[in-house]
Scaffold this motif. Sequence first.
Motif, PDB file in Angstrom:
ATOM      1  N   VAL A 110     -89.502 -23.480  94.152  1.00 24.78           N
ATOM      2  CA  VAL A 110     -88.248 -24.216  93.950  1.00 24.78           C
ATOM      3  C   VAL A 110     -87.321 -23.995  95.143  1.00 24.78           C
ATOM      4  CG1 VAL A 110     -86.141 -24.335  92.533  1.00 24.78           C
ATOM      5  CG2 VAL A 110     -88.383 -24.184  91.423  1.00 24.78           C
ATOM      6  N   MET A 111     -87.202 -22.746  95.577  1.00 28.37           N
ATOM      7  CA  MET A 111     -86.284 -22.449  96.686  1.00 28.37           C
ATOM      8  C   MET A 111     -86.723 -23.148  97.964  1.00 28.37           C
ATOM      9  SD  MET A 111     -85.045 -18.521  96.255  1.00 28.37           S
ATOM     10  CE  MET A 111     -86.450 -17.724  95.527  1.00 28.37           C
ATOM     11  N   GLU A 112     -88.026 -23.143  98.198  1.00 29.39           N
ATOM     12  CA  GLU A 112     -88.517 -23.779  99.421  1.00 29.39           C
ATOM     13  C   GLU A 112     -88.165 -25.270  99.431  1.00 29.39           C
ATOM     14  OE1 GLU A 112     -92.812 -24.651 101.350  1.00 29.39           O
ATOM     15  OE2 GLU A 112     -92.570 -22.702 100.389  1.00 29.39           O
ATOM     16  N   ARG A 113     -88.409 -25.925  98.298  1.00 27.63           N
ATOM     17  CA  ARG A 113     -88.154 -27.366  98.243  1.00 27.63           C
ATOM     18  C   ARG A 113     -86.660 -27.675  98.244  1.00 27.63           C
ATOM     19  NH1 ARG A 113     -89.834 -29.570  93.807  1.00 27.63           N
ATOM     20  NH2 ARG A 113     -90.325 -27.640  92.723  1.00 27.63           N
ATOM     21  N   ALA A 114     -85.848 -26.721  97.740  1.00 28.66           N
ATOM     22  CA  ALA A 114     -84.392 -26.942  97.697  1.00 28.66           C
ATOM     23  C   ALA A 114     -83.715 -26.527  99.005  1.00 28.66           C
ATOM     24  CB  ALA A 114     -83.790 -26.145  96.536  1.00 28.66           C
ATOM     25  N   THR A 244     -70.281 -19.368  99.685  1.00 26.89           N
ATOM     26  CA  THR A 244     -71.527 -19.640 100.412  1.00 26.89           C
ATOM     27  C   THR A 244     -72.714 -19.595  99.451  1.00 26.89           C
ATOM     28  OG1 THR A 244     -70.585 -18.588 102.339  1.00 26.89           O
ATOM     29  CG2 THR A 244     -72.966 -18.864 102.352  1.00 26.89           C
ATOM     30  N   ALA A 245     -72.707 -18.595  98.586  1.00 31.98           N
ATOM     31  CA  ALA A 245     -73.829 -18.454  97.648  1.00 31.98           C
ATOM     32  C   ALA A 245     -73.892 -19.648  96.697  1.00 31.98           C
ATOM     33  CB  ALA A 245     -73.692 -17.152  96.865  1.00 31.98           C
ATOM     34  N   LEU A 246     -72.712 -20.112  96.265  1.00 29.22           N
ATOM     35  CA  LEU A 246     -72.718 -21.271  95.361  1.00 29.22           C
ATOM     36  C   LEU A 246     -73.247 -22.506  96.080  1.00 29.22           C
ATOM     37  CD1 LEU A 246     -69.397 -21.109  93.326  1.00 29.22           C
ATOM     38  CD2 LEU A 246     -71.714 -21.004  92.437  1.00 29.22           C
ATOM     39  N   GLU A 247     -72.754 -22.723  97.310  1.00 28.01           N
ATOM     40  CA  GLU A 247     -73.091 -23.959  98.016  1.00 28.01           C
ATOM     41  C   GLU A 247     -74.517 -23.954  98.569  1.00 28.01           C
ATOM     42  OE1 GLU A 247     -71.510 -26.585  97.556  1.00 28.01           O
ATOM     43  OE2 GLU A 247     -70.017 -25.369  96.519  1.00 28.01           O
ATOM     44  N   GLN A 248     -74.960 -22.784  99.061  1.00 27.17           N
ATOM     45  CA  GLN A 248     -76.268 -22.753  99.742  1.00 27.17           C
ATOM     46  C   GLN A 248     -77.399 -22.295  98.834  1.00 27.17           C
ATOM     47  OE1 GLN A 248     -75.999 -20.462 103.344  1.00 27.17           O
ATOM     48  NE2 GLN A 248     -74.361 -21.721 104.177  1.00 27.17           N
ATOM     49  N   ILE A 249     -77.040 -21.657  97.710  1.00 22.03           N
ATOM     50  CA  ILE A 249     -78.102 -21.060  96.891  1.00 22.03           C
ATOM     51  C   ILE A 249     -78.077 -21.593  95.456  1.00 22.03           C
ATOM     52  CG2 ILE A 249     -78.832 -18.848  95.869  1.00 22.03           C
ATOM     53  CD1 ILE A 249     -77.957 -17.612  98.649  1.00 22.03           C
ATOM     54  N   THR A 253     -80.352 -24.888  94.060  1.00 17.17           N
ATOM     55  CA  THR A 253     -81.416 -24.501  93.112  1.00 17.17           C
ATOM     56  C   THR A 253     -81.283 -25.299  91.825  1.00 17.17           C
ATOM     57  OG1 THR A 253     -81.502 -22.276  94.047  1.00 17.17           O
ATOM     58  CG2 THR A 253     -82.412 -22.549  91.838  1.00 17.17           C
ATOM     59  N   LEU A 254     -80.038 -25.408  91.329  1.00 18.43           N
ATOM     60  CA  LEU A 254     -79.826 -26.156  90.081  1.00 18.43           C
ATOM     61  C   LEU A 254     -80.212 -27.627  90.271  1.00 18.43           C
ATOM     62  CD1 LEU A 254     -76.397 -24.703  88.836  1.00 18.43           C
ATOM     63  CD2 LEU A 254     -78.695 -24.134  88.008  1.00 18.43           C
ATOM     64  N   ARG A 255     -79.840 -28.186  91.436  1.00 13.62           N
ATOM     65  CA  ARG A 255     -80.177 -29.610  91.672  1.00 13.62           C
ATOM     66  C   ARG A 255     -81.691 -29.796  91.680  1.00 13.62           C
ATOM     67  NH1 ARG A 255     -75.447 -29.639  95.091  1.00 13.62           N
ATOM     68  NH2 ARG A 255     -76.649 -29.042  96.910  1.00 13.62           N
ATOM     69  N   GLN A 256     -82.399 -28.863  92.338  1.00 10.82           N
ATOM     70  CA  GLN A 256     -83.865 -28.983  92.399  1.00 10.82           C
ATOM     71  C   GLN A 256     -84.474 -28.841  91.000  1.00 10.82           C
ATOM     72  OE1 GLN A 256     -85.541 -29.594  95.468  1.00 10.82           O
ATOM     73  NE2 GLN A 256     -87.029 -30.224  93.901  1.00 10.82           N
ATOM     74  N   PRO A 263     -83.815 -28.776  83.810  1.00  8.44           N
ATOM     75  CA  PRO A 263     -82.392 -28.442  83.983  1.00  8.44           C
ATOM     76  C   PRO A 263     -82.080 -27.058  83.413  1.00  8.44           C
ATOM     77  CG  PRO A 263     -82.677 -30.093  82.272  1.00  8.44           C
ATOM     78  CD  PRO A 263     -84.009 -29.929  82.920  1.00  8.44           C
ATOM     79  N   TYR A 264     -81.167 -26.367  84.095  1.00  7.44           N
ATOM     80  CA  TYR A 264     -80.901 -24.959  83.786  1.00  7.44           C
ATOM     81  C   TYR A 264     -79.549 -24.819  83.095  1.00  7.44           C
ATOM     82  CZ  TYR A 264     -80.763 -19.934  84.436  1.00  7.44           C
ATOM     83  OH  TYR A 264     -80.734 -18.583  84.206  1.00  7.44           O
ATOM     84  N   THR A 265     -79.530 -24.194  81.940  1.00  2.20           N
ATOM     85  CA  THR A 265     -78.274 -23.846  81.264  1.00  2.20           C
ATOM     86  C   THR A 265     -78.313 -22.365  80.928  1.00  2.20           C
ATOM     87  OG1 THR A 265     -77.968 -26.024  80.295  1.00  2.20           O
ATOM     88  CG2 THR A 265     -76.839 -24.214  79.213  1.00  2.20           C
ATOM     89  N   GLY A 266     -77.258 -21.655  81.319  1.00  2.00           N
ATOM     90  CA  GLY A 266     -77.200 -20.227  81.008  1.00  2.00           C
ATOM     91  C   GLY A 266     -76.543 -19.479  82.147  1.00  2.00           C
ATOM     92  N   PHE A 267     -76.543 -18.155  82.029  1.00  3.44           N
ATOM     93  CA  PHE A 267     -76.109 -17.342  83.150  1.00  3.44           C
ATOM     94  C   PHE A 267     -77.267 -17.267  84.145  1.00  3.44           C
ATOM     95  CE2 PHE A 267     -73.470 -15.404  79.689  1.00  3.44           C
ATOM     96  CZ  PHE A 267     -72.231 -15.731  80.227  1.00  3.44           C
TER      97      PHE A 267
END
Length: 415
Positions: A110-114, A244-249, A253-256, A263-267
């Motif tokens: 997921v991270m690679e593709r995002a 930075t973490a929100l925008e780059q990580i 990740t959530l969009r991917q 889709p991800y819901t939670g902490f």
Amino acid sequence: MRVLLVGSGGREHALGWKLARSDRVSELMSLPGNPGLADLGPIVEGVDPNDVGAVAALARVHAVDLVVIGPEAPLAAGLADAVARLGIPVFGPSRAAARLEASKAFAKDVMERAGVPTGRAWVFDEPAAAHAHLDQEAGPYVVKADGLAAGKGVLVTESADAAHAWVDRCFGGDFGASGSRVVVEEFLSGPEVSIFALCTGTEAVPLAPARDYKRLRDGDTGPNTGGMGSYSPVEDLPDGLIDTALEQIIRPTLRQMAEDGNPYTGFLYAGLVLTDSGPKVLEFNVRLGDPETQVLMPRLDSDLVDLIESALAGAPEPPRWSDRAAVEVVLAAEGYPEAPVKGAVITGLETVPDDVLVFHAGTRRDGNRLVTAGGRVLDLVAVGDTIAAARERVYEAAERVHWRGMQYRKDIAAG
Ligand code: GLY
């Protein structure tokens, strides 16, 4: 409303403590809970939290209005899906989304593709290819069982022999099915930081930062543990790190995940390494940190039910935080982490001042005695105007508690 909280550790006691303070909550049920949670509401015994059908059915029978899931294992087993299928509001990612923690290979893909910054990784389904890869690499080596292993499936080592042996342990069944796939990762060098966010779909808001201490002994020595203490706020993070973490990580990740149909819901908990070329993801966890939650909940001014409902409605509210500081010290059993001694009688808790919170992590009632029942036994948390004030208070309290072989770090939040 009636809330069912799933889990039994210090994190869940802290979550339960905060939920029970909400005007919205008329009853807090815990499954399987612990003696601390038993003081806040009924405990459900005899149901395995990973038996997702049984837990969901229980939520329906008890007319539960909201299910909150603390640990990763029931999430990875599909508890959120099973509860949602019955039409009961539930906070925590689906089984598919929980693979962000339950499969390291999945998370890397997921991270690679995002386009999320993380170390390179190589995935192996049989030992010969993993050994051949290690033969071509220079250390340090990072070798991981792909699946959940209660924090025990990861080896970071300078020794090629140890790395090869870890591959054999994984494929040899030491971590059950979790080790039938092995991930070898690039070693990332730099300080580690944990970032937490309240997420739904492609939306995320950050929680306050907290720092934990992974090694057993003072000065960050001794074996790795689940965490021996924590504090919040953390003042020495690089400027702009959370944004930075929100925008780059987190958001990519959530969009991917959403684009992939998961889709991800939670902490969401992102473990980061602050490398020379910027923050990179070490791992994702699909839950809050333990023991970080124990210092976040006392600093959280917002109502936790309101926050959870805002996320479930698709628009997570930014949490409000107290300006005060919280410091937490884990009191651990003799032999932790390798072989914690259970059954030791805990004394002195009644002398802990009322303003120091006591969260149960691994305790059990034995008649009218409280005894140790896990590695991390109790979490003491003090809140003060400064980290130093909270620290002094929590250590005064720690000296009042005793059992045979009790151990704790003396340098939590020492600067
Ligand atoms: N504090 C580390 C963890 O929760 O995994």
